[in-house]
Scaffold this active site. Structure first.
Site, PDB file in Angstrom:
ATOM      1  N   GLU A 183       0.840  -1.190   0.000  1.00  0.00           N
ATOM      2  CA  GLU A 183       0.000   0.000   0.000  1.00  0.00           C
ATOM      3  C   GLU A 183       0.879   1.245   0.000  1.00  0.00           C
ATOM      4  O   GLU A 183       1.868   1.309   0.731  1.00  0.00           O
ATOM      5  CB  GLU A 183      -0.912   0.015   1.230  1.00  0.00           C
ATOM      6  CG  GLU A 183      -1.944   1.123   1.159  1.00  0.00           C
ATOM      7  CD  GLU A 183      -2.940   1.107   2.331  1.00  0.00           C
ATOM      8  OE1 GLU A 183      -3.774   2.010   2.396  1.00  0.00           O
ATOM      9  OE2 GLU A 183      -2.867   0.195   3.184  1.00  0.00           O
ATOM     10  N   GLY A 219       3.117   1.824  10.754  1.00  0.00           N
ATOM     11  CA  GLY A 219       2.875   1.074  11.971  1.00  0.00           C
ATOM     12  C   GLY A 219       2.563  -0.381  11.693  1.00  0.00           C
ATOM     13  O   GLY A 219       3.088  -1.281  12.336  1.00  0.00           O
ATOM     14  N   ASN A 238      -2.942  -6.471   5.316  1.00  0.00           N
ATOM     15  CA  ASN A 238      -3.040  -7.484   4.270  1.00  0.00           C
ATOM     16  C   ASN A 238      -3.962  -8.635   4.695  1.00  0.00           C
ATOM     17  O   ASN A 238      -3.853  -9.145   5.805  1.00  0.00           O
ATOM     18  CB  ASN A 238      -1.661  -8.061   3.956  1.00  0.00           C
ATOM     19  CG  ASN A 238      -0.589  -7.000   3.881  1.00  0.00           C
ATOM     20  OD1 ASN A 238      -0.615  -6.141   3.024  1.00  0.00           O
ATOM     21  ND2 ASN A 238       0.352  -7.073   4.813  1.00  0.00           N
ATOM     22  N   HIS A 271      -6.886  -2.095  15.130  1.00  0.00           N
ATOM     23  CA  HIS A 271      -7.098  -1.338  13.890  1.00  0.00           C
ATOM     24  C   HIS A 271      -6.900  -2.231  12.670  1.00  0.00           C
ATOM     25  O   HIS A 271      -7.753  -2.261  11.763  1.00  0.00           O
ATOM     26  CB  HIS A 271      -6.122  -0.160  13.854  1.00  0.00           C
ATOM     27  CG  HIS A 271      -6.251   0.707  12.637  1.00  0.00           C
ATOM     28  ND1 HIS A 271      -7.002   1.860  12.625  1.00  0.00           N
ATOM     29  CD2 HIS A 271      -5.719   0.594  11.391  1.00  0.00           C
ATOM     30  CE1 HIS A 271      -6.931   2.408  11.434  1.00  0.00           C
ATOM     31  NE2 HIS A 271      -6.151   1.652  10.661  1.00  0.00           N
ATOM     32  N   GLU A 272      -5.784  -2.951  12.635  1.00  0.00           N
ATOM     33  CA  GLU A 272      -5.503  -3.775  11.456  1.00  0.00           C
ATOM     34  C   GLU A 272      -6.490  -4.936  11.349  1.00  0.00           C
ATOM     35  O   GLU A 272      -6.909  -5.296  10.240  1.00  0.00           O
ATOM     36  CB  GLU A 272      -4.064  -4.279  11.495  1.00  0.00           C
ATOM     37  CG  GLU A 272      -3.006  -3.184  11.609  1.00  0.00           C
ATOM     38  CD  GLU A 272      -3.134  -2.085  10.572  1.00  0.00           C
ATOM     39  OE1 GLU A 272      -3.580  -2.361   9.439  1.00  0.00           O
ATOM     40  OE2 GLU A 272      -2.790  -0.926  10.893  1.00  0.00           O
ATOM     41  N   HIS A 285      -9.792  -3.776   9.918  1.00  0.00           N
ATOM     42  CA  HIS A 285      -9.733  -3.545   8.477  1.00  0.00           C
ATOM     43  C   HIS A 285     -10.259  -4.740   7.682  1.00  0.00           C
ATOM     44  O   HIS A 285     -10.595  -4.587   6.502  1.00  0.00           O
ATOM     45  CB  HIS A 285      -8.295  -3.266   8.048  1.00  0.00           C
ATOM     46  CG  HIS A 285      -7.944  -1.808   7.973  1.00  0.00           C
ATOM     47  ND1 HIS A 285      -8.748  -0.879   7.365  1.00  0.00           N
ATOM     48  CD2 HIS A 285      -6.837  -1.134   8.393  1.00  0.00           C
ATOM     49  CE1 HIS A 285      -8.173   0.312   7.432  1.00  0.00           C
ATOM     50  NE2 HIS A 285      -7.016   0.191   8.052  1.00  0.00           N
TER      51      HIS A 285
END
Length: 872
Positions: free
Chosen positions: A127, A268, A272, A304-305, A308
């Site tokens: 990204e 951070g 994926n 957070h990840e 996603h």
């Protein structure tokens, strides 16, 4: 690449892709300096795109080796292959298969974008548009497809081979020292979500069973010998999965979820699909090596990840202008998660502190842009506080406007309606309009208009009629490219407080959606004190003429914790602004004893809520004060005013501070929870006041606390208090700290960051000397940020030294970094975003450094874009 050769990408010029990819098959033959990548694409013309046009695939620094079309070798006249692109001049009209073989050099990839190596581990970061550094591709988020990946490597070098999705095959390659693994991801995704990791790592494993009965295998892979330090990350992941199931009804959709921590990473972490890659600072933690802020960040970033997976992966963004659709929304979700895990008022205050320190400054300077930008030259420069933090605030406001129940219904509709799609902001907002029946089109202005609105408030009280009216008006200053502004939809959560305590009017939400509006309250028997924007209900600045003592009364009596904290901050900022004026006029500032009394009372009663008390007794930062002053800023005068107020309060509260420290002297088992972290934060604040009251005795107290500390937070808090002292205790503690932790790279980052904040005339020379330390390198982003980034953000008097030495040092580092890692160079350069607000002498010196950087002939696209906009 110079900025004047870089095309401007505009939202208004968006065009659907001319081709679609139905399937990708990748084969990696991993080798440190010559990895061969075979990319097989099942392609077809997009009926909504242009027909009969060449197929142009994106590339960057690729070496073309060979290609086939439908299994036959490509004729030389049929294509053009350059490092930056591949063109098939006359693609077939029917669906076709194109296979291209390329070579890349992971070992030489210091940009850390695409495929690179970190401590011998192969890893990727794609990204926003770095998959093109791995293979020729339609490298854009609206091209979504299914992927199968085969990875082959030396087994001794890389026993672990990971990619997205689920593993379907693995084995040794007969007659060789190599092995392979095949991964299949059944969920469509764009190229920016591709990931590969290959290396020799150790796993901390767990599992989670979803409400529908799917058992998900969980692994956090880290450097060997550090698996135990991944326990908190695993705990955070499991709590995140449960929370998302309960709060948003979202289950995980694969049988396996892997996280890999690496030491060299530009950001951070990266979400994926099924294989999150993390900067190891946001994974590794133990009481002896990680601060409370580290624990908090791990919890928040892991969440957070993971979040996603639905807000970013299952539904992604159509184009990079819609970045806020996945990032702002997911920041909102991780902030809500942290608020549920910890103290909601404390989390809200901390989030607003971050917003004001980063995004408000961005909005007020040359790098201002809307939450959804309208154009860009380099998309990597728009991973900003505006997109992330202000984007989150817009979701907070949306929930306040439609109400919590309709907000949940709107989110459910969004997931149902757009799962598997690449969406835009209008589609997201329409979901909430549909479930609430509200016209939310005016709310879209928040996404398209830059700048921080200023809400002016005027009071009108008629004692005879017992009528109280609040008159509101709003204005937003011009920003680059947007000289004219329209009114925003601003929810004002408010109440009315009696001067001696008690609520005259309870919580309500008043919507200011025009240039001005008024709200009248009847039967008000005394003039109240308005409590406005409770919980920071909108990302605005507020201007109101407060009566004498109003702020301290709010600090005592307001039922809203955020506004109690805000009242103290406002009272302190008013004193400090006057103090800065006095310092610049050569006079001694005068302070307010009533503030000292309020602070003393907070300290004496801090045991009831140490985390809130630690925030409440903390003074505004130098950056906070500079932001409030706005123009003609003198950082030295700001620092002196803050020193004066801190010393005045410190002397007044010293005995109370010492008594409170004594109550917390008994050792307790370490816990990373919010309440325990709050007690440690309170100790750190109290030590700083003792040092400010009396440097010598305060240094003795802080040094003693350092020596007794049995966890990293207490050590760092004591060291932070020692930074302003000069009696030798600071150096003794810092030397002992390095001696103890010199083999732990994350703690050494902390050691560099602490020293970068040391004030004084020798601060720039100290940083230069630290750059020569054997442990320092510009090649590792964390190390560069710890020293150079902290110097600029955390030591404003030194960075803004009147002789320009801080700017000169910083300019040298940015210049050197640009040749290694343009993304990090560009992010560092944003430290100059407030240069026009400085007093004339410093402004001229900052401009000279910026101009010198901008006129060099070999600037990267990333840095050139930042410099061009900063100097515009």
């Amino acid at each position: 690449m110079r900025s004047d050769t870089t095309p401007v990408i505009r939202l208004s010029e968006y065009r659907v892709p001319d081709f679609l990819i139905d399937r990708v098959d990748l084969d990696f033959q991993l080798a440190p300096e010559a990895t061969v990548v075979t990319c097989r694409l099942a392609l077809r013309a997009n009926p909504a795109g242009r027909l009969g046009v060449p197929l142009v695939l994106d590339g960057e620094e690729l070496t073309y080796l060979s290609g086939t079309l439908n299994g036959a070798p490509l004729a030389a006249s049929a294509f053009s292959a350059q490092p930056e692109s591949f063109t098939l001049h006359q693609p077939p009209q029917e669906p076709f298969t194109l296979e291209i073989v390329t070579r890349v050099n992971p070992q030489a990839n210091t940009k850390l974008m695409g495929l690179y190596r970190s401590k011998g581990v192969y890893c990727t970061q794609c990204e926003a548009d770095a998959f093109r550094r791995i293979a020729y591709f339609l490298d854009r988020p609206d091209v979504m497809t299914v992927w199968r990946v085969r990875i082959e490597a030396e087994k001794a070098e890389a026993p672990l081979l990971l990619s997205n999705g689920n593993p379907i095959e693995h084995g040794d390659i007969a007659g060789t020292s190599r092995h392979y693994a095949v991964w299949d991801d059944p969920h469509k995704k764009p190229s920016y979500l591709f990931a590969l990791v290959a290396g020799d790592l150790e796993a901390y494993s767990g599992s989670h069973t979803t409400p529908s009965g799917r058992k998900v295998e969980l692994n956090v892979y880290v450097e060997k010998g550090k698996a135990a330090r991944a326990a908190y990350a695993m705990d955070s992941l499991i709590r995140s999965m449960k929370w998302d199931e309960e709060k948003f009804g979202r289950e995980y959709d694969l049988d396996l979820f892997n996280i890999v921590a690496v030491s060299d990473f530009n950001m951070g972490a990266m979400e994926n699909k099924g294989l999150n890659v993390f900067n190891d600072r946001y994974i590794l933690a133990s009481p002896e090596t990680a601060t409370d802020q580290d624990y908090h960040n791990i919890e928040a970033v892991v969440a957070h990840e993971y979040f996603h997976n639905w807000t970013g992966n299952r539904i992604t963004c159509r184009d990079w202008f819609q970045l806020c659709l996945k990032e702002g929304l997911t920041v909102f979700r991780d902030q809500e998660f942290s608020s549920d895990m910890r103290s909601r008022p404390v989390e809200r205050i901390a989030n607003v502190q971050t917003l004001r320190a980063t995004q408000f400054v961005e909005d007020a300077g040359p790098l201002a842009h809307p939450v959804r930008p309208q154009q860009y030259k380099e998309i990597n420069n728009f991973y900003t506080a505006t997109v992330y933090n202000k984007g989150s605030e817009l979701i907070q406001m949306l929930r306040l406007i439609v109400g919590p129940q309709k907000f949940r219904e709107g989110m459910d509709l969004y997931f149902e309606r757009h799962d598997g799609e690449a969406a835009i902001m209008e589609q997201f907002i329409q979901c909430f309009a549909d479930v609430s029946g509200k016209d939310l089109q005016p709310f879209m202005r928040w996404y398209n208009q830059a700048g921080t609105p200023v809400v002016s408030v005027r009071e009108d009280y008629d004692a005879d009629a017992k009528r109280y009216t609040l008159h509101f008006s709003q204005d937003t200053a011009p920003t680059p490219g947007q000289p004219e502004k329209g009114p925003q939809v601003i929810p004002i959560k408010m109440g009315l407080i009696a001067r001696e305590g008690g609520e005259i009017a309870k919580d309500e939400v008043f919507i200011l959606d025009g240039a001005s509006a008024s709200r009248t309250f009847e039967n008000v028997s005394e003039k109240p004190i308005p409590s406005l924007f409770r919980g920071f209900s909108a990302p605005v600045r507020v201007e109101i003429a407060r009566g004498d003592g109003d702020l301290l009364a709010l600090a005592r009596h307001d039922v809203d914790p955020f506004n109690r904290w805000q009242a103290l901050q406002d009272a302190e900022l008013a004193l400090l602004k006057a103090g800065v004026s006095a310092v610049r006029a050569g006079k001694a500032p005068s302070w307010d004893g009533r503030l000292n009394g309020a602070m003393g009372n907070l300290i004496e009663t801090a045991g009831h809520d140490p985390a809130f008390a630690a925030l409440a007794i903390g003074l505004p930062t130098e950056a906070d004060l500079a932001r409030e002053i706005g123009t003609d800023i003198d950082p030295e005068a700001i620092g002196l005013a803050l020193d004066g107020l801190r010393a005045d309060i410190g002397k007044a509260v010293a005995s109370a501070a010492k008594a409170q420290l004594d109550t917390m002297a008994k050792p307790v088992p370490f816990s990373p929870d919010g309440a325990s972290a709050g007690r440690r934060a309170l100790k750190g604040q109290l030590l700083r006041y003792l040092v400010a009251a009396d440097s010598a005795s305060g240094a003795d107290e802080a040094f003693a606390h350092y020596q007794r500390a049995d966890n990293m937070s207490d050590m760092v808090n004591a060291l932070g208090a020692l930074l302003t002292t000069t009696n030798g205790k600071r150096e003794a503690a810092l030397d002992a700290f390095f001696e103890r932790f010199q083999n732990d790279h994350l703690v050494v980052d902390t050691w560099f960051a602490l020293q970068a904040r040391i004030p004084g005339a020798d601060a720039v020379a100290r940083v230069r000397k630290l750059m020569e330390h054997p442990a320092f390198t510009l090649n590792n982003p964390n190390r560069a940020r710890s020293l150079i980034g902290t110097f600029a953000a955390g030591n404003p008097r030194a960075f803004h030294a009147a002789d320009g030495s801080g700017y000169a040092l910083f300019g040298e580092v940015v210049d050197a970094m640009d040749g290694r890692n343009p993304q990090i160079a560009a992010r560092l350069a944003t430290a100059f975003r407030t240069w026009r607000n400085l007093e004339s002498g410093r402004r001229a010196k900052a401009e000279a450094v910026l101009t010198g950087l901008a006129t060099k002939p070999s600037r990267s696209r990333d840095l050139a874009d930042i410099l061009e906009r900063t100097l515009a």
